[in-house]
Design an enzyme around this catalytic site. Structure first.
Site, mmCIF file in Angstrom:
data_model
loop_
_atom_site.group_PDB
_atom_site.id
_atom_site.type_symbol
_atom_site.label_atom_id
_atom_site.label_comp_id
_atom_site.label_asym_id
_atom_site.label_seq_id
_atom_site.Cartn_x
_atom_site.Cartn_y
_atom_site.Cartn_z
ATOM 1 N N LYS A 173 -5.809 4.867 -1.677
ATOM 2 C CA LYS A 173 -5.236 5.595 -2.731
ATOM 3 C C LYS A 173 -5.897 5.783 -4.044
ATOM 4 O O LYS A 173 -6.399 4.554 -4.579
ATOM 5 C CB LYS A 173 -3.909 5.265 -3.085
ATOM 6 C CG LYS A 173 -2.995 5.341 -1.650
ATOM 7 C CD LYS A 173 -1.629 4.886 -1.874
ATOM 8 C CE LYS A 173 -1.457 3.281 -1.992
ATOM 9 N NZ LYS A 173 -0.340 2.492 -1.861
ATOM 10 N N THR A 204 7.163 7.197 -11.456
ATOM 11 C CA THR A 204 6.377 7.000 -10.097
ATOM 12 C C THR A 204 6.729 5.770 -9.537
ATOM 13 O O THR A 204 5.990 5.109 -8.587
ATOM 14 C CB THR A 204 4.980 7.191 -10.616
ATOM 15 O OG1 THR A 204 4.694 5.757 -11.400
ATOM 16 C CG2 THR A 204 4.529 8.445 -10.905
ATOM 17 N N GLY A 206 7.787 3.155 -6.895
ATOM 18 C CA GLY A 206 8.099 3.301 -5.485
ATOM 19 C C GLY A 206 7.177 4.266 -4.778
ATOM 20 O O GLY A 206 7.225 4.592 -3.556
ATOM 21 N N THR A 207 6.228 4.880 -5.366
ATOM 22 C CA THR A 207 5.334 5.801 -4.701
ATOM 23 C C THR A 207 4.628 5.383 -3.494
ATOM 24 O O THR A 207 4.491 5.875 -2.389
ATOM 25 C CB THR A 207 4.218 6.576 -5.678
ATOM 26 O OG1 THR A 207 3.466 5.500 -6.500
ATOM 27 C CG2 THR A 207 5.085 7.653 -6.655
ATOM 28 N N GLY A 208 4.134 4.050 -3.769
ATOM 29 C CA GLY A 208 3.167 3.367 -2.555
ATOM 30 C C GLY A 208 4.307 3.122 -1.422
ATOM 31 O O GLY A 208 3.768 3.238 -0.197
ATOM 32 N N CYS A 209 5.481 2.807 -1.680
ATOM 33 C CA CYS A 209 6.336 2.459 -0.503
ATOM 34 C C CYS A 209 6.708 3.675 0.318
ATOM 35 O O CYS A 209 6.801 3.657 1.377
ATOM 36 C CB CYS A 209 7.645 1.900 -1.079
ATOM 37 S SG CYS A 209 7.582 0.211 -2.132
#
Length: 263
Positions: A173, A204, A206-209
């Site tokens: 990412k 933003t 929690g975007t990775g989860c």
């Protein structure tokens, strides 16, 4: 209905972790299950406490799931100790899981290290080699490779090195550290860029989860990895463009932006 399992920590504020994963899986059309690795006291401004479950209890959760409703895909998130990582890797191998998305939660966006060196070693030795795809951010790719990643060419080299070492696909990412929202998928000796939409939204959390859970949902439904990533990126864009604004810090996204309920 296809099924997906998240193995991760709880976020009591609902924006990340298990809560974000379940919302994402529901919104992406699969039945969601969860095995909780830790309780966290956190909100949009930060984490104030973590209480891990024991490896034995995590194993019992996983046994309960796999012996009853077998998941079509699994994603892992927060695994903060080597013992928990070992338990997860052993159970996934024992139950012969074929579609595994690993979000290697090691380094926060702020740069803070979230797990011990011992846990990183266990992650490398036991979990990454059995994964289908891993989704590191730039700092996490630097931990995994020992490289400094500053450019898109660096991203390609880092993803190639990770993929070759662990035998899995890598979705690296980019984010604001290298580019706006362009991610690199390296698999089978080649790569493809997934260009993201630049969305001016500071919320933003929690975007990775959410991204890893959306990928797992799409894999569970039978999509190819490339298609699973493409759909997941579009879902993230929609959740950000909904411009939900909650909390005093970096707030959550609207995971249900596309759900039009009559209830």
């Amino acid at each position: 209905m296809k099924t997906a399992l998240t193995i991760a920590g709880s976020d009591c504020s609902g924006g990340a972790g298990i809560q974000a994963d379940i919302k994402t899986m529901l919104a992406n059309g699969v039945y969601a299950m969860s095995a909780i690795t830790a309780l966290t006291a956190q909100n949009t401004m930060g984490v104030t406490g973590i209480m891990e479950v024991t490896p034995d209890f995590l194993g019992k959760q996983l046994d309960s799931i796999f012996t009853d409703i077998y998941p079509d895909a699994v994603k892992t998130g927060m695994l903060s100790s080597g013992a928990l990582i070992h338990t997860v890797a052993q159970k996934l191998a024992d139950y012969k899981v074929k579609k595994i998305v690993v979000d290697p939660v090691m380094v926060a966006t702020s740069g803070a290290k979230l797990i011990s060196d011992e846990a990183v070693d266990t992650l490398k030795k036991e979990l990454l080699p059995i994964s289908t795809v891993i989704t590191p951010n730039i700092p996490e790719s630097e931990v995994l490779t020992g490289m400094t990643v500053k450019t898109e060419d660096d991203m390609i080299h880092a993803a190639e090195r990770i993929s070759r070492e662990f035998g899995c696909a890598v979705l690296l990412k980019g984010g604001h550290q290298v580019n706006d929202a362009n991610d690199l998928l390296y698999r089978d000796g080649g790569y493809v860029w997934f260009k993201g939409k630049r969305i001016n939204n500071p919320n933003t959390h929690g975007t990775g989860c959410t991204l890893s859970s959306a990928i797992a949902s799409n894999l569970a439904k039978g999509d190819s990895l490339d298609e699973a990533v493409r759909k997941a990126k579009n879902y993230i864009s929609g959740a950000l463009m909904a411009m939900l604004d909650l909390g005093q810090g970096s707030g959550p996204m609207d995971h249900g932006f596309a759900i039009k309920a009559d209830f």
